[in-house]
Design a protein around this motif. Structure first.
Motif, mmCIF file in Angstrom:
data_model
loop_
_atom_site.group_PDB
_atom_site.id
_atom_site.type_symbol
_atom_site.label_atom_id
_atom_site.label_comp_id
_atom_site.label_asym_id
_atom_site.label_seq_id
_atom_site.Cartn_x
_atom_site.Cartn_y
_atom_site.Cartn_z
ATOM 1 N N TYR A 190 -47.126 48.370 32.253
ATOM 2 C CA TYR A 190 -46.752 49.688 31.766
ATOM 3 C C TYR A 190 -47.763 50.707 32.287
ATOM 4 O O TYR A 190 -48.835 50.356 32.778
ATOM 5 N N GLU A 191 -47.406 51.963 32.166
ATOM 6 C CA GLU A 191 -48.311 53.053 32.523
ATOM 7 C C GLU A 191 -48.413 53.991 31.332
ATOM 8 O O GLU A 191 -47.410 54.578 30.900
ATOM 9 N N ILE A 192 -49.616 54.121 30.781
ATOM 10 C CA ILE A 192 -49.840 54.987 29.626
ATOM 11 C C ILE A 192 -50.001 56.429 30.102
ATOM 12 O O ILE A 192 -50.758 56.712 31.026
ATOM 13 N N LYS A 193 -49.296 57.333 29.438
ATOM 14 C CA LYS A 193 -49.478 58.769 29.692
ATOM 15 C C LYS A 193 -50.261 59.344 28.526
ATOM 16 O O LYS A 193 -49.774 59.471 27.408
ATOM 17 N N PHE A 194 -51.549 59.640 28.790
ATOM 18 C CA PHE A 194 -52.389 60.249 27.763
ATOM 19 C C PHE A 194 -52.131 61.753 27.706
ATOM 20 O O PHE A 194 -51.855 62.386 28.737
ATOM 21 N N GLY A 224 -46.915 58.653 25.782
ATOM 22 C CA GLY A 224 -45.830 57.704 25.959
ATOM 23 C C GLY A 224 -46.180 56.616 26.950
ATOM 24 O O GLY A 224 -47.268 56.600 27.545
ATOM 25 N N TYR A 225 -45.242 55.678 27.116
ATOM 26 C CA TYR A 225 -45.397 54.570 28.058
ATOM 27 C C TYR A 225 -44.253 54.652 29.071
ATOM 28 O O TYR A 225 -43.070 54.695 28.697
ATOM 29 N N ASP A 226 -44.594 54.642 30.348
ATOM 30 C CA ASP A 226 -43.595 54.753 31.410
ATOM 31 C C ASP A 226 -43.624 53.530 32.315
ATOM 32 O O ASP A 226 -44.559 52.722 32.283
ATOM 33 N N ASN A 227 -42.572 53.425 33.138
ATOM 34 C CA ASN A 227 -42.470 52.375 34.167
ATOM 35 C C ASN A 227 -42.709 50.979 33.583
ATOM 36 O O ASN A 227 -43.445 50.161 34.159
ATOM 37 N N ILE A 228 -42.106 50.714 32.463
ATOM 38 C CA ILE A 228 -42.263 49.406 31.815
ATOM 39 C C ILE A 228 -41.509 48.351 32.614
ATOM 40 O O ILE A 228 -40.312 48.495 32.894
ATOM 41 N N SER A 259 -53.397 42.535 40.728
ATOM 42 C CA SER A 259 -52.824 43.771 41.277
ATOM 43 C C SER A 259 -52.846 44.899 40.250
ATOM 44 O O SER A 259 -53.112 46.054 40.588
ATOM 45 N N ILE A 260 -52.596 44.552 38.969
ATOM 46 C CA ILE A 260 -52.622 45.575 37.919
ATOM 47 C C ILE A 260 -54.044 46.074 37.698
ATOM 48 O O ILE A 260 -54.284 47.270 37.508
ATOM 49 N N GLU A 261 -55.007 45.155 37.725
ATOM 50 C CA GLU A 261 -56.411 45.543 37.566
ATOM 51 C C GLU A 261 -56.837 46.482 38.693
ATOM 52 O O GLU A 261 -57.566 47.461 38.462
ATOM 53 N N ALA A 262 -56.377 46.196 39.901
ATOM 54 C CA ALA A 262 -56.713 47.054 41.035
ATOM 55 C C ALA A 262 -56.112 48.450 40.857
ATOM 56 O O ALA A 262 -56.756 49.460 41.167
ATOM 57 N N PRO A 318 -52.341 52.448 34.520
ATOM 58 C CA PRO A 318 -51.668 51.148 34.560
ATOM 59 C C PRO A 318 -52.295 50.184 33.555
ATOM 60 O O PRO A 318 -53.511 50.182 33.343
ATOM 61 N N GLY A 319 -51.466 49.377 32.952
ATOM 62 C CA GLY A 319 -51.957 48.386 32.003
ATOM 63 C C GLY A 319 -51.024 47.191 31.934
ATOM 64 O O GLY A 319 -49.919 47.201 32.505
ATOM 65 N N GLU A 320 -51.461 46.150 31.231
ATOM 66 C CA GLU A 320 -50.666 44.927 31.083
ATOM 67 C C GLU A 320 -50.983 44.277 29.757
ATOM 68 O O GLU A 320 -52.124 44.323 29.285
ATOM 69 N N ILE A 321 -49.963 43.698 29.146
ATOM 70 C CA ILE A 321 -50.174 42.938 27.921
ATOM 71 C C ILE A 321 -49.238 41.732 27.923
ATOM 72 O O ILE A 321 -48.049 41.866 28.232
ATOM 73 N N PRO A 322 -49.767 40.526 27.638
ATOM 74 C CA PRO A 322 -48.887 39.359 27.534
ATOM 75 C C PRO A 322 -48.292 39.284 26.126
ATOM 76 O O PRO A 322 -49.003 39.423 25.139
ATOM 77 N N LEU A 323 -47.007 39.074 26.053
ATOM 78 C CA LEU A 323 -46.323 38.983 24.769
ATOM 79 C C LEU A 323 -45.526 37.688 24.706
ATOM 80 O O LEU A 323 -44.935 37.261 25.713
ATOM 81 N N TYR A 324 -45.521 37.082 23.531
ATOM 82 C CA TYR A 324 -44.773 35.840 23.336
ATOM 83 C C TYR A 324 -43.515 36.189 22.537
ATOM 84 O O TYR A 324 -43.595 36.575 21.369
ATOM 85 N N VAL A 325 -42.378 36.059 23.176
ATOM 86 C CA VAL A 325 -41.108 36.453 22.566
ATOM 87 C C VAL A 325 -40.367 35.203 22.083
ATOM 88 O O VAL A 325 -40.169 34.257 22.853
ATOM 89 N N CYS A 326 -39.957 35.231 20.823
ATOM 90 C CA CYS A 326 -39.243 34.101 20.218
ATOM 91 C C CYS A 326 -37.892 34.572 19.695
ATOM 92 O O CYS A 326 -37.591 35.769 19.672
#
Length: 400
Positions: free
Chosen positions: A147-151, A124-128, A204-207, A159-167
């Motif tokens: 987000y934080e992926i729980k494997f 799942g994905y937590d702390n979105i 900060s997310i990369e760190a 921790p991870g990040e994704i840019p999304l374009y919302v219309c």
């Protein structure tokens, strides 16, 4: 007129004794009153003009000094955006393709298949958290999602990040746009990506990502295996054109009685070194051109060579397997490391295919390192740690 009359009245009252005593001065008084009248009127007009001038100037200054509209990076500021993103990640974790088709447009069949594959190892994905800026088009948003992926079977979340374009649809509902951007949107995206607030967020997310791996050896090993597995799946696709037959027949093998998938051990020299492909070459299951193809090494791509055969082939490690390539297309002097600049904001794909999953976004003017050139018109790049593929036409030697 009221103001002039009151001035005159005040003047007469003030000087009434002189009027009673010396009527002869009436004419002089009247004359003085008229002069006073004219002077007062001119003064009032001048005062009125001055007030108008000041008011107009004040209004102009207010307009000029009015604060420019800001576009701050806001945290969870838009409930409707947060709701969309939460539904998106829930559907991703569950492999709910039907829901994702409603939330994201377009969503290729290849991306659908990869989502289902990821479901096998993602719990799942937590702390979105949504870091949002207003987009370039009406009712659009640029969302940097943390987000934080729980494997599965891994304790430490990633921790991870994704840019999304919302219309916004015509009916007012929101959706995630996953296609190519127009030049106007490209330019806008580039300006947003260059903002210090966004740069600080991504750093900060990369760190956090690095820290998570260093704190959990099991997680680090799992990610390495997962990355290798993903690359292996990618190479199974026919993502590039077949190389001309002459490429592998330069050193023609004599006819062999043994099966194609059995390597020749005679004249094998064991080595352990890093080598680089000088051409795009096929990787075979055995040291002959009739063996099953495992995939391809692209120009400049590195690999570990474990053996050199006397028949002109080399044994290498390839996506967790043992493969064979012609030695003449390998060099130990270094791989392709070209500095390039993106001429447009583009999606970075997992494979050299525009229908492949997006692993990141490269913004206009960003400096990247090109590590491989494919004959199919794609290049492999490293963009701030994100490794993937973009079309070669979007890379240039300089950026103005």
């Amino acid at each position: 007129m009221k103001l002039n009359f009151e001035n005159m009245k005040a003047f007469l009252i003030k000087n009434k004794n002189y009027v009673i005593i010396a009527v002869i001065f009436v004419i002089m008084v009247v004359t003085l009153v008229k002069v006073s009248n004219n002077s007062s009127k001119k003064a009032e007009e001048a005062k009125s003009e001055e007030v108008i001038t000041i008011d107009e100037k004040t209004q102009e200054d207010a307009e000029e000094t009015q604060a420019e509209p800001t576009n701050d990076l806001l945290v969870n500021a838009y409930p409707e955006v947060n709701e969309l993103i939460t539904k998106y990640f829930t559907a991703m974790a569950e492999g709910d393709i039907d829901t994702l088709l409603q939330l994201q447009n377009p969503l290729s069949e290849e991306e659908q298949a990869q989502i289902l594959q990821k479901k096998e190892y993602i719990e799942g994905y937590d702390n979105i958290t949504c870091y949002t800026k207003i987009g370039p088009e009406e009712n659009s948003y640029i969302v940097f999602v943390y987000y934080e992926i729980k494997f599965i079977n891994i304790n430490t979340p990633v921790p991870g990040e994704i840019p999304l374009y919302v219309c916004t649809n015509e009916d007012g509902t929101l959706y995630i746009y996953n296609g190519e951007f127009s030049p106007e949107v490209n330019s806008y995206m580039a300006s947003i990506a260059a903002g210090q607030d966004v740069v600080d967020l991504l750093n900060s997310i990369e760190a956090k990502f690095t820290q998570a791996q260093e704190s959990d050896p099991d997680l680090k090993e799992f990610i390495q295996k997962l990355t290798g597995s993903t690359q292996e799946e990618a190479t199974q696709e026919e993502e590039t054109q077949e190389q001309p037959a002459a490429e592998e027949t330069t050193q023609e093998e004599p006819a062999q009685e043994q099966p194609a998938d059995v390597s020749t051990a005679d004249g094998l020299q064991e080595v352990n070194e890093t080598v680089y492909a000088t051409e795009t070459i096929n990787v075979r299951e055995a040291d002959n051109e009739n063996a099953t193809k495992l995939g391809q090494l692209y120009v400049g791509e590195s690999t570990k060579r474990t053996g050199v055969l006397s028949n002109g082939w080399s044994r290498i490690e390839f996506n967790g397997k043992t493969g064979y390539v012609l030695s003449e297309y390998l060099s130990s002097s270094g791989g392709l490391q070209e500095v390039k600049y993106l001429t447009s904001t583009v999606n970075i794909r997992e494979q050299a295919d525009e229908n492949s999953s997006r692993v990141g976004t490269g913004y206009l003017g960003t400096k990247v390192t090109r590590t491989a050139v494919l004959d199919s018109g794609w290049s492999r790049i490293n963009c701030d740690g994100v490794v993937g593929y973009v079309k070669t036409e979007f890379l240039a030697d300089t950026y103005n």
